[in-house]
Design a protein around this motif. Structure first.
Motif, PDB file in Angstrom:
ATOM      1  N   UNK A  53      23.460 -45.896  45.700  1.00  0.00           N
ATOM      2  CA  UNK A  53      22.929 -45.013  44.658  1.00  0.00           C
ATOM      3  C   UNK A  53      23.366 -45.477  43.271  1.00  0.00           C
ATOM      4  N   UNK A  54      24.652 -45.819  43.117  1.00  0.00           N
ATOM      5  CA  UNK A  54      25.138 -46.270  41.815  1.00  0.00           C
ATOM      6  C   UNK A  54      24.434 -47.547  41.381  1.00  0.00           C
ATOM      7  N   UNK A  55      24.282 -48.480  42.325  1.00  0.00           N
ATOM      8  CA  UNK A  55      23.593 -49.721  42.003  1.00  0.00           C
ATOM      9  C   UNK A  55      22.133 -49.495  41.663  1.00  0.00           C
ATOM     10  N   UNK A  56      21.510 -48.517  42.318  1.00  0.00           N
ATOM     11  CA  UNK A  56      20.107 -48.219  42.038  1.00  0.00           C
ATOM     12  C   UNK A  56      19.936 -47.664  40.630  1.00  0.00           C
ATOM     13  N   UNK A  57      20.814 -46.741  40.223  1.00  0.00           N
ATOM     14  CA  UNK A  57      20.736 -46.220  38.850  1.00  0.00           C
ATOM     15  C   UNK A  57      21.028 -47.317  37.828  1.00  0.00           C
ATOM     16  N   UNK A  58      21.953 -48.196  38.161  1.00  0.00           N
ATOM     17  CA  UNK A  58      22.285 -49.332  37.302  1.00  0.00           C
ATOM     18  C   UNK A  58      21.065 -50.239  37.144  1.00  0.00           C
ATOM     19  N   UNK A  59      20.380 -50.510  38.253  1.00  0.00           N
ATOM     20  CA  UNK A  59      19.187 -51.350  38.207  1.00  0.00           C
ATOM     21  C   UNK A  59      18.020 -50.622  37.541  1.00  0.00           C
ATOM     22  N   UNK A  60      17.947 -49.304  37.710  1.00  0.00           N
ATOM     23  CA  UNK A  60      16.925 -48.506  37.039  1.00  0.00           C
ATOM     24  C   UNK A  60      17.047 -48.667  35.528  1.00  0.00           C
ATOM     25  N   UNK A  61      18.286 -48.601  35.040  1.00  0.00           N
ATOM     26  CA  UNK A  61      18.524 -48.792  33.609  1.00  0.00           C
ATOM     27  C   UNK A  61      18.149 -50.212  33.182  1.00  0.00           C
ATOM     28  N   UNK A  62      18.449 -51.174  34.039  1.00  0.00           N
ATOM     29  CA  UNK A  62      18.071 -52.558  33.754  1.00  0.00           C
ATOM     30  C   UNK A  62      16.556 -52.670  33.580  1.00  0.00           C
ATOM     31  N   UNK A  63      15.811 -52.023  34.472  1.00  0.00           N
ATOM     32  CA  UNK A  63      14.354 -52.071  34.396  1.00  0.00           C
ATOM     33  C   UNK A  63      13.852 -51.461  33.093  1.00  0.00           C
ATOM     34  N   UNK A  64      14.406 -50.324  32.716  1.00  0.00           N
ATOM     35  CA  UNK A  64      13.997 -49.694  31.461  1.00  0.00           C
ATOM     36  C   UNK A  64      14.359 -50.575  30.279  1.00  0.00           C
ATOM     37  N   UNK A  65      15.523 -51.229  30.359  1.00  0.00           N
ATOM     38  CA  UNK A  65      15.932 -52.122  29.278  1.00  0.00           C
ATOM     39  C   UNK A  65      14.981 -53.289  29.120  1.00  0.00           C
TER      40      UNK A  65
END
Length: 405
Positions: free
Chosen positions: A151-163
């Motif tokens: 879950x933590x990695x998914x939110x981290x990657x979600x932010x990466x995608x938005x960035x």
């Protein structure tokens, strides 16, 4: 005062709060905006401006030089972060230094009037932001239990995608003013990093693994190698697909406004990623398995790259990008979890993560030469066909990891 120590202090195990994870993810979004605004638009436009007749070669040289700089410095910054002792912790000083140096390097790029200055500026950007990246990912290894890393990695990657989409949007919105594009990316980087720098850093010792983490054999060097190769394959696919996307749309698809299409396709790619990211991360934690998501990612990426290879139909390009986005989203949802689970020495997590970050940087060195050769001898179809083949290789490598289910 920040210093470098050889001995670890007393253990600390404060978990990362929801606010801390949000701030960490926001910093990651700013970092990727600062990287991908240049990678997808600004560097290609800058190369065309400085060398209209040699834009492909110049872009490849600049990208390769930046990737080499990141590859060589990543483990060094990781090791230094592991040994840093200060009242601000051992990660935040490197996030601060990376963000400040990255912003300054982007400002240097904004005034580059020669290929040499463009190359130097991009090398400094890559070096600075990769130092920041290593410290950010190490925070997850330090402070998130293994059973919650999907879950933590998914939110981290979600932010990466938005960035990524934010950086490309900024670059597109400021066109044709290249300097404004670089400056906007620099400003966003600093704004996004600030909340993370204000949260409490409890110290360097990682959380102990919960009992469920021992369900698989202990991680070792072989697992690190296979996990590294899996990440390398996915990042090489991404580098091959994105580096020459602007030229592919203009020269092969003959789109009248390829820079706008880059933004559209980037947004589509990110939307496809976002749809699957968090659900896949949560599901991987719930079933305590990572490999099925990587195998599904490989299949989706292979389909996407194959559709791009049979261009020049615009509809196939859109469909291919959507499949590639879903695949990269599925992989990104479990990437951090896999990597942090195969690291044998958690007390030196940033050093090991620096080695893993070479799998992010090396494709930027290899992709320009490989892509230029494929395009020159067999066209863009061969370029994306190679991406499909790499997706299948990634499926084979992840199956060899013993410590991850």
């Amino acid at each position: 005062m920040t210093g470098i120590a050889s001995a670890s202090p007393a253990p600390r195990s404060d978990p990362l709060s929801a606010a801390g994870l949000a701030a960490l993810s926001l910093a990651n979004a700013g970092l990727w905006a600062a990287l991908f605004g240049p990678i997808e638009l600004l560097l290609a436009q800058h190369s065309s401006l400085l060398a209209p007749d040699g834009k492909v070669a110049v872009l490849g040289m600049v990208s390769a030089a930046g990737g080499a700089a990141a590859m060589l410095t990543n483990p060094i910054f990781g090791a230094l972060s592991d040994r840093t002792r200060s009242r601000f912790g051992r990660r935040r000083p490197w996030v601060a230094l990376g963000a400040l140096a990255g912003a300054g390097s982007l400002l240097l790029l904004s005034g580059a009037q020669s290929v040499a200055m463009l190359t130097l500026g991009w090398c400094l950007v890559q070096t600075s932001l990769n130092a920041m990246m290593t410290a950010l990912v190490a925070t997850i290894a330090d402070r998130v239990p293994v059973a919650e890393r999907g879950a933590a990695g998914a939110w981290f990657a979600f932010a990466q995608a938005l960035g990524i989409v934010g950086g490309v949007a900024l670059a597109h919105a400021t066109a044709p003013d290249l300097g404004a594009g670089y400056r906007s990316c620099a400003a966003l980087l600093l704004v996004c990093a600030l909340p993370f720098l204000l949260i409490e850093d409890p110290g360097p010792t990682p959380l102990p693994a919960p009992p469920t983490a021992t369900a698989h054999p202990p991680a070792g060097t072989a697992d690190m190698v296979w996990a590294w190769l899996t990440r390398f394959c996915f990042n090489l696919i991404s580098a091959l697909a994105l580096l020459y996307l602007l030229y592919y749309l203009g020269d092969a698809i003959h789109r009248p406004a390829p820079d706008g299409d880059v933004l559209l396709l980037t947004a589509l790619h990110i939307a496809a990623m976002v749809i699957v990211l968090v659900p896949a991360g949560l599901a991987s934690d719930r079933i305590a398995r990572r490999k099925p998501f990587v195998l599904a990612a490989s299949a989706s990426m292979a389909i996407g790259m194959t559709l791009l290879a049979v261009q020049p139909a615009w509809g196939l390009v859109i469909t291919g990008v959507a499949f590639a986005g879903i695949g990269f989203g599925l992989y990104s949802a479990v990437d951090v979890a896999i990597v942090t689970e195969v690291i044998p020495e958690a007390t030196e997590s940033a050093r090991d993560l620096g080695i893993f970050n070479i799998a992010n940087a090396l494709p930027q060195v290899a992709a320009p030469a490989l892509a230029a050769a494929l395009i020159a001898f067999a066209g863009y179809g061969a370029l994306y066909g190679a991406g499909a083949l790499l997706a299948l290789v990634a499926a084979a490598t992840v199956l060899r990891i013993r410590a991850v289910g």
